[in-house]
Design a protein around this motif. Structure first.
Motif, PDB file in Angstrom:
ATOM      1  N   ILE A 102      25.509  34.723  46.235  1.00  0.00           N
ATOM      2  CA  ILE A 102      25.743  35.985  45.521  1.00  0.00           C
ATOM      3  C   ILE A 102      25.037  35.958  44.172  1.00  0.00           C
ATOM      4  CG2 ILE A 102      27.516  37.367  44.362  1.00  0.00           C
ATOM      5  CD1 ILE A 102      29.376  36.619  46.743  1.00  0.00           C
ATOM      6  N   ALA A 103      25.153  34.833  43.474  1.00  0.00           N
ATOM      7  CA  ALA A 103      24.506  34.717  42.160  1.00  0.00           C
ATOM      8  C   ALA A 103      22.990  34.844  42.275  1.00  0.00           C
ATOM      9  CB  ALA A 103      24.884  33.393  41.506  1.00  0.00           C
ATOM     10  N   ILE A 104      22.413  34.212  43.269  1.00  0.00           N
ATOM     11  CA  ILE A 104      20.960  34.275  43.449  1.00  0.00           C
ATOM     12  C   ILE A 104      20.526  35.687  43.828  1.00  0.00           C
ATOM     13  CG2 ILE A 104      19.061  33.496  44.940  1.00  0.00           C
ATOM     14  CD1 ILE A 104      20.489  30.722  44.949  1.00  0.00           C
ATOM     15  N   ALA A 105      21.248  36.321  44.730  1.00  0.00           N
ATOM     16  CA  ALA A 105      20.892  37.683  45.129  1.00  0.00           C
ATOM     17  C   ALA A 105      21.016  38.645  43.953  1.00  0.00           C
ATOM     18  CB  ALA A 105      21.772  38.133  46.289  1.00  0.00           C
ATOM     19  N   THR A 106      22.045  38.467  43.147  1.00  0.00           N
ATOM     20  CA  THR A 106      22.228  39.315  41.966  1.00  0.00           C
ATOM     21  C   THR A 106      21.083  39.123  40.979  1.00  0.00           C
ATOM     22  OG1 THR A 106      24.626  39.272  42.243  1.00  0.00           O
ATOM     23  CG2 THR A 106      23.800  39.872  40.066  1.00  0.00           C
ATOM     24  N   GLY A 149      15.800  38.965  48.349  1.00  0.00           N
ATOM     25  CA  GLY A 149      17.059  38.398  47.852  1.00  0.00           C
ATOM     26  C   GLY A 149      18.231  38.733  48.749  1.00  0.00           C
ATOM     27  N   GLU A 150      18.278  39.978  49.206  1.00  0.00           N
ATOM     28  CA  GLU A 150      19.355  40.391  50.111  1.00  0.00           C
ATOM     29  C   GLU A 150      19.257  39.647  51.439  1.00  0.00           C
ATOM     30  OE1 GLU A 150      19.259  44.629  50.533  1.00  0.00           O
ATOM     31  OE2 GLU A 150      19.538  44.953  48.377  1.00  0.00           O
ATOM     32  N   TRP A 151      18.015  39.542  51.980  1.00  0.00           N
ATOM     33  CA  TRP A 151      17.829  38.827  53.239  1.00  0.00           C
ATOM     34  C   TRP A 151      18.291  37.378  53.113  1.00  0.00           C
ATOM     35  CZ3 TRP A 151      15.333  34.413  54.676  1.00  0.00           C
ATOM     36  CH2 TRP A 151      15.232  34.172  56.044  1.00  0.00           C
ATOM     37  N   TRP A 152      17.911  36.743  52.018  1.00  0.00           N
ATOM     38  CA  TRP A 152      18.275  35.350  51.825  1.00  0.00           C
ATOM     39  C   TRP A 152      19.789  35.186  51.760  1.00  0.00           C
ATOM     40  CZ3 TRP A 152      20.794  32.101  48.531  1.00  0.00           C
ATOM     41  CH2 TRP A 152      20.542  30.747  48.721  1.00  0.00           C
ATOM     42  N   GLN A 153      20.447  36.069  51.018  1.00  0.00           N
ATOM     43  CA  GLN A 153      21.905  35.979  50.891  1.00  0.00           C
ATOM     44  C   GLN A 153      22.594  36.176  52.236  1.00  0.00           C
ATOM     45  OE1 GLN A 153      23.778  39.054  48.574  1.00  0.00           O
ATOM     46  NE2 GLN A 153      25.796  38.182  48.828  1.00  0.00           N
ATOM     47  N   HIS A 205      21.193  36.417  55.569  1.00  0.00           N
ATOM     48  CA  HIS A 205      20.739  35.722  56.773  1.00  0.00           C
ATOM     49  C   HIS A 205      20.583  34.215  56.594  1.00  0.00           C
ATOM     50  CE1 HIS A 205      20.313  39.446  58.899  1.00  0.00           C
ATOM     51  NE2 HIS A 205      19.700  39.947  57.843  1.00  0.00           N
ATOM     52  N   ARG A 206      19.943  33.793  55.538  1.00  0.00           N
ATOM     53  CA  ARG A 206      19.704  32.358  55.376  1.00  0.00           C
ATOM     54  C   ARG A 206      20.961  31.645  54.891  1.00  0.00           C
ATOM     55  NH1 ARG A 206      16.762  28.813  57.612  1.00  0.00           N
ATOM     56  NH2 ARG A 206      14.758  29.457  56.909  1.00  0.00           N
ATOM     57  N   ALA A 207      21.427  31.996  53.690  1.00  0.00           N
ATOM     58  CA  ALA A 207      22.633  31.344  53.160  1.00  0.00           C
ATOM     59  C   ALA A 207      23.862  31.759  53.954  1.00  0.00           C
ATOM     60  CB  ALA A 207      22.808  31.691  51.679  1.00  0.00           C
ATOM     61  N   GLY A 208      23.909  33.026  54.359  1.00  0.00           N
ATOM     62  CA  GLY A 208      25.055  33.495  55.130  1.00  0.00           C
ATOM     63  C   GLY A 208      25.180  32.799  56.472  1.00  0.00           C
ATOM     64  N   GLY A 209      24.046  32.553  57.111  1.00  0.00           N
ATOM     65  CA  GLY A 209      24.076  31.827  58.384  1.00  0.00           C
ATOM     66  C   GLY A 209      24.564  30.403  58.206  1.00  0.00           C
ATOM     67  N   PHE A 210      24.079  29.734  57.170  1.00  0.00           N
ATOM     68  CA  PHE A 210      24.526  28.372  56.897  1.00  0.00           C
ATOM     69  C   PHE A 210      26.014  28.355  56.565  1.00  0.00           C
ATOM     70  CE2 PHE A 210      25.370  24.972  53.802  1.00  0.00           C
ATOM     71  CZ  PHE A 210      25.114  23.873  54.606  1.00  0.00           C
ATOM     72  N   ARG A 211      26.438  29.291  55.714  1.00  0.00           N
ATOM     73  CA  ARG A 211      27.844  29.386  55.334  1.00  0.00           C
ATOM     74  C   ARG A 211      28.716  29.576  56.574  1.00  0.00           C
ATOM     75  NH1 ARG A 211      30.520  33.817  55.023  1.00  0.00           N
ATOM     76  NH2 ARG A 211      28.649  35.055  54.759  1.00  0.00           N
TER      77      ARG A 211
END
Length: 123
Positions: free
Chosen positions: A33-37, A61-65, A67-73
């Motif tokens: 969230i911090a990175i996307a913001t 930034g939205e994609w990363w939050q 798909h990438r980080a969200g998938g890992f989370r």
């Protein structure tokens, strides 16, 4: 496979691991969230200047939050839930579902929202 007598690992050690996985999941979410913001804020002046880079940076930034980080989370959280069920019931992977996690979570994982108690892990 049923009961705690089938464990090669002490269930309390598994429970500690579950708590750590849930902490990692929460931290990944916080940082994503911090990175996307920050990315959205950085994209602002570029968007105002009508450059193509602004919207692209914001979308990245939205994609990363999501798909990438969200998938890992999600994977970390799913693993934690599976291990939580194993610690309580010693079930096989095929027998696990998020509804079972909800039934064993009880007071042990009170902060855990049960937002995913539907069709996991077979998505």
């Amino acid at each position: 496979m049923a009961g705690a007598d089938v464990f090669a690992m002490d269930p309390d050690e598994v429970r500690k691991s579950v708590e750590i996985l849930f902490e990692i999941e929460a931290e990944v979410d916080t940082q994503a969230i911090a990175i996307a913001t920050a990315t959205t804020e950085a994209a602002g002046p570029l968007k105002e200047a009508a450059t193509a880079l602004g919207p692209a940076l914001e979308a990245a930034g939205e994609w990363w939050q999501i798909h990438r980080a969200g998938g890992f989370r999600g994977l970390v959280g799913n693993t934690g839930e599976y291990l939580a069920v194993c610690a309580e019931e010693a079930v096989e992977v095929d027998d696990y579902n998020a509804g079972t996690f909800a039934s064993v979570a009880g007071d042990r994982y009170p902060e855990r929202p049960n937002a995913n108690a539907s069709s996991r892990p077979d998505w």
